[in-house]
Design a protein around this motif. Structure first.
Motif, PDB file in Angstrom:
ATOM      1  N   ALA A  77       0.869  -1.177   0.000  1.00 19.49           N
ATOM      2  CA  ALA A  77       0.000   0.000   0.000  1.00 19.49           C
ATOM      3  C   ALA A  77       0.903   1.223   0.000  1.00 19.49           C
ATOM      4  O   ALA A  77       2.067   1.160   0.394  1.00 19.49           O
ATOM      5  CB  ALA A  77      -0.892  -0.007   1.235  1.00 19.49           C
ATOM      6  N   SER A  78       0.342   2.350  -0.428  1.00 19.00           N
ATOM      7  CA  SER A  78       1.190   3.522  -0.640  1.00 19.00           C
ATOM      8  C   SER A  78       1.728   4.144   0.641  1.00 19.00           C
ATOM      9  O   SER A  78       2.762   4.827   0.616  1.00 19.00           O
ATOM     10  CB  SER A  78       0.415   4.580  -1.435  1.00 19.00           C
ATOM     11  OG  SER A  78      -0.836   4.851  -0.835  1.00 19.00           O
ATOM     12  N   GLN A  79       1.041   3.918   1.779  1.00 21.28           N
ATOM     13  CA  GLN A  79       1.350   4.706   2.986  1.00 21.28           C
ATOM     14  C   GLN A  79       2.468   4.148   3.842  1.00 21.28           C
ATOM     15  O   GLN A  79       2.654   4.590   4.976  1.00 21.28           O
ATOM     16  CB  GLN A  79       0.079   4.865   3.835  1.00 21.28           C
ATOM     17  CG  GLN A  79      -0.339   3.644   4.656  1.00 21.28           C
ATOM     18  CD  GLN A  79      -1.201   2.658   3.887  1.00 21.28           C
ATOM     19  OE1 GLN A  79      -1.254   2.697   2.680  1.00 21.28           O
ATOM     20  NE2 GLN A  79      -1.881   1.770   4.597  1.00 21.28           N
ATOM     21  N   LYS A  80       3.214   3.187   3.318  1.00 28.60           N
ATOM     22  CA  LYS A  80       4.270   2.592   4.150  1.00 28.60           C
ATOM     23  C   LYS A  80       5.628   2.949   3.542  1.00 28.60           C
ATOM     24  O   LYS A  80       5.864   4.102   3.230  1.00 28.60           O
ATOM     25  CB  LYS A  80       4.032   1.105   4.248  1.00 28.60           C
ATOM     26  CG  LYS A  80       2.616   0.780   4.714  1.00 28.60           C
ATOM     27  CD  LYS A  80       2.546   0.407   6.152  1.00 28.60           C
ATOM     28  CE  LYS A  80       1.124   0.076   6.537  1.00 28.60           C
ATOM     29  NZ  LYS A  80       1.003  -0.497   7.826  1.00 28.60           N
ATOM     30  N   ALA A  81       6.491   1.970   3.351  1.00 29.20           N
ATOM     31  CA  ALA A  81       7.862   2.294   2.950  1.00 29.20           C
ATOM     32  C   ALA A  81       7.950   2.852   1.522  1.00 29.20           C
ATOM     33  O   ALA A  81       9.002   3.357   1.116  1.00 29.20           O
ATOM     34  CB  ALA A  81       8.759   1.072   3.101  1.00 29.20           C
ATOM     35  N   ILE A  82       6.866   2.811   0.780  1.00 30.65           N
ATOM     36  CA  ILE A  82       6.831   3.465  -0.533  1.00 30.65           C
ATOM     37  C   ILE A  82       6.872   4.989  -0.352  1.00 30.65           C
ATOM     38  O   ILE A  82       7.317   5.722  -1.235  1.00 30.65           O
ATOM     39  CB  ILE A  82       5.556   3.022  -1.310  1.00 30.65           C
ATOM     40  CG1 ILE A  82       5.618   1.523  -1.628  1.00 30.65           C
ATOM     41  CG2 ILE A  82       5.305   3.856  -2.557  1.00 30.65           C
ATOM     42  CD1 ILE A  82       6.575   1.102  -2.720  1.00 30.65           C
ATOM     43  N   GLY A  83       6.371   5.465   0.794  1.00 31.55           N
ATOM     44  CA  GLY A  83       6.568   6.876   1.134  1.00 31.55           C
ATOM     45  C   GLY A  83       5.507   7.850   0.648  1.00 31.55           C
ATOM     46  O   GLY A  83       5.790   9.040   0.452  1.00 31.55           O
ATOM     47  N   LEU A  84       4.283   7.383   0.480  1.00 33.32           N
ATOM     48  CA  LEU A  84       3.186   8.243   0.013  1.00 33.32           C
ATOM     49  C   LEU A  84       2.115   8.361   1.099  1.00 33.32           C
ATOM     50  O   LEU A  84       2.120   7.595   2.053  1.00 33.32           O
ATOM     51  CB  LEU A  84       2.522   7.582  -1.206  1.00 33.32           C
ATOM     52  CG  LEU A  84       2.936   8.070  -2.585  1.00 33.32           C
ATOM     53  CD1 LEU A  84       4.400   7.881  -2.826  1.00 33.32           C
ATOM     54  CD2 LEU A  84       2.125   7.358  -3.663  1.00 33.32           C
TER      55      LEU A  84
END
Ligand code: PMP
Length: 405
Positions: free
Chosen positions: A189-196
């Motif tokens: 999901a976007s809200q973790k280590a992807i940084g969004l």
């Protein structure tokens, strides 16, 4: 915005200024040429970050990690199938429930909280050849335990079984080499280590996974169907307009920026790989620095060994005499951390996320250590906050002094 509290839960997380700017831009049409360019680029970058094969298919849906999990299950599992779940906590339970709801039989291989199941037990569950897929949570956010994803993916391949990894608290923070290890789906999901910010469900599927969808007796829900979505993403990558359901255009633009940051601005190849490796190493160093501080404070980690401890979050038992009020004390000192999640232990531990942008901000990491330490001291736990901050500072300085770290 110095009085804004620092968000140090295991997702959502603090985001970089460039991601924030992209996420705050006015919405664009999903068929605008500049949006198509951003989306096509983001899809290609996902293959790089996932270390996926050139023919692997990325999917980006408006939604959260749970939707990505559902998409994986719905496209692989039919009524009457059997799946093996490597269960390390709360999110493995969720995956098992999704598989059951598709009418499949579930064999769960469990371990006590803080441990990971033995590979030998997983192998036993696969031995009779009846399983279609193996599901595992790369890092279970409820326990802070990281499984040996490589060993599990290779085991699944050896048994001719599809493998699915929930990377919601891992992708881009923990090493995962989708093509080399032979994994079939890696999702996040976007809200973790992807940084969004939250809002995007992200998944990459192998050709084997796409073929499994084609063999289903009962098709998946239309909105989650690989067959509906794959041509849309292929069109975006070919820089052509396409429509099946409206993408979250603003977040997709932010995704491109976030993935570019992870890859150090390199599009692909050795430069991108080196930047990704630096990112993994940085997560590792930060996790070690924080662990040193937690040890000075006398905090015991929920994962039973260093080898099992995730680099993306710390799950820490409250020390004797301290309870969930500690989380409020930390919040009062300007840092937001999370309580426990695993039902059996919920009131006995707390969690600190360390993913993404804060890795570049030692001052935020030290502020977090100080807030935890001072709150513990305020709860009458005997500890030395300065020594804890120093322990983390020294290790962060070691790592950060190295330009490649
Ligand atoms: N899997 C894991 C490992 C998670 O950490 C989470 C969220 N914390 C989820 C799945 C579910 O993701 P979401 O809350 O974005 O639906």
């Amino acid at each position: 915005m110095t009085d804004r509290p620092l968000l140090m839960i295991p997702g959502p997380i603090e985001v970089s200024p460039a991601v924030l700017a992209a996420a705050a831009a006015p919405p664009r049409s999903h068929v605008a040429a500049d949006f198509i360019e951003d989306f096509g680029t983001a899809l290609a970058r996902m293959r790089e970050v996932w270390l996926a094969a050139a023919d692997a298919q990325p999917f980006v849906l408006a939604g959260s990690g749970t939707l990505a999990m559902e998409m994986a299950v719905a496209n692989l599992i039919d009524r009457g199938d059997r799946a093996v779940i490597v269960n390390t906590g709360y999110f493995s339970d969720r995956m098992a429930e999704m598989v059951r709801r598709r009418g499949a039989a579930v064999s769960e291989v469990r371990a006590e909280p803080g441990a990971a199941p033995d590979l030998a037990d997983v192998e036993t569950a696969l031995a009779d050849g009846s399983a279609k897929a193996l599901f595992a949570t790369h890092v279970d956010t409820s326990t802070g335990v990281r499984v040996d994803a490589r060993a599990l993916a290779e085991l699944a391949r050896r048994h001719g079984v599809l493998s699915v990894f929930d990377g919601v608290c891992a992708t881009a923070g923990e090493r995962f080499s989708m093509a080399e290890w032979g994994a079939d789906i890696y999702l996040t999901a976007s809200q973790k280590a992807i940084g969004l910010p939250p809002g995007l469900a992200l998944l990459v599927a192998s050709q084997r996974a796409l073929a499994a969808r084609e063999r289903l007796d009962a098709p998946p829900p239309l909105a989650l169907d690989f067959r509906e979505w794959a041509p849309i993403f292929a069109a975006y990558e070919a820089r052509k307009p396409a429509y099946f359901a409206t993408p979250a255009t603003t977040l997709v633009a932010a995704l491109r920026v976030g993935l570019d940051e992870i890859l150090g601005g390199a599009a692909a190849g050795a430069g991108a790989r080196a930047a990704l490796e630096r990112r993994f190493q940085r997560h590792e160093r930060v996790a070690r620095a924080l662990r040193a501080a937690w040890a000075v404070l006398g905090l015991e980690a929920l994962p039973k060994s260093e080898e099992l401890a995730a680099h993306t979050l710390s799950a820490l038992y409250f020390p004797a005499g301290v309870g969930p009020d500690l989380v409020g004390g930390i919040r009062a000192r300007g840092v937001i951390v999370a309580g426990g999640l695993l039902p059996a232990l919920k009131s006995r531990y707390f969690r600190v996320g360390h993913m993404g942008h804060v890795l570049e901000r030692p001052e935020d990491l030290l502020r977090t250590v100080r807030a935890v330490a001072e709150s513990l001291a305020a709860c009458e736990h005997r500890c030395n906050p300065e020594a804890a901050v120093d322990a983390a500072r020294r290790r962060l300085a070691d790592g950060l002094a190295d330009p490649r770290a």
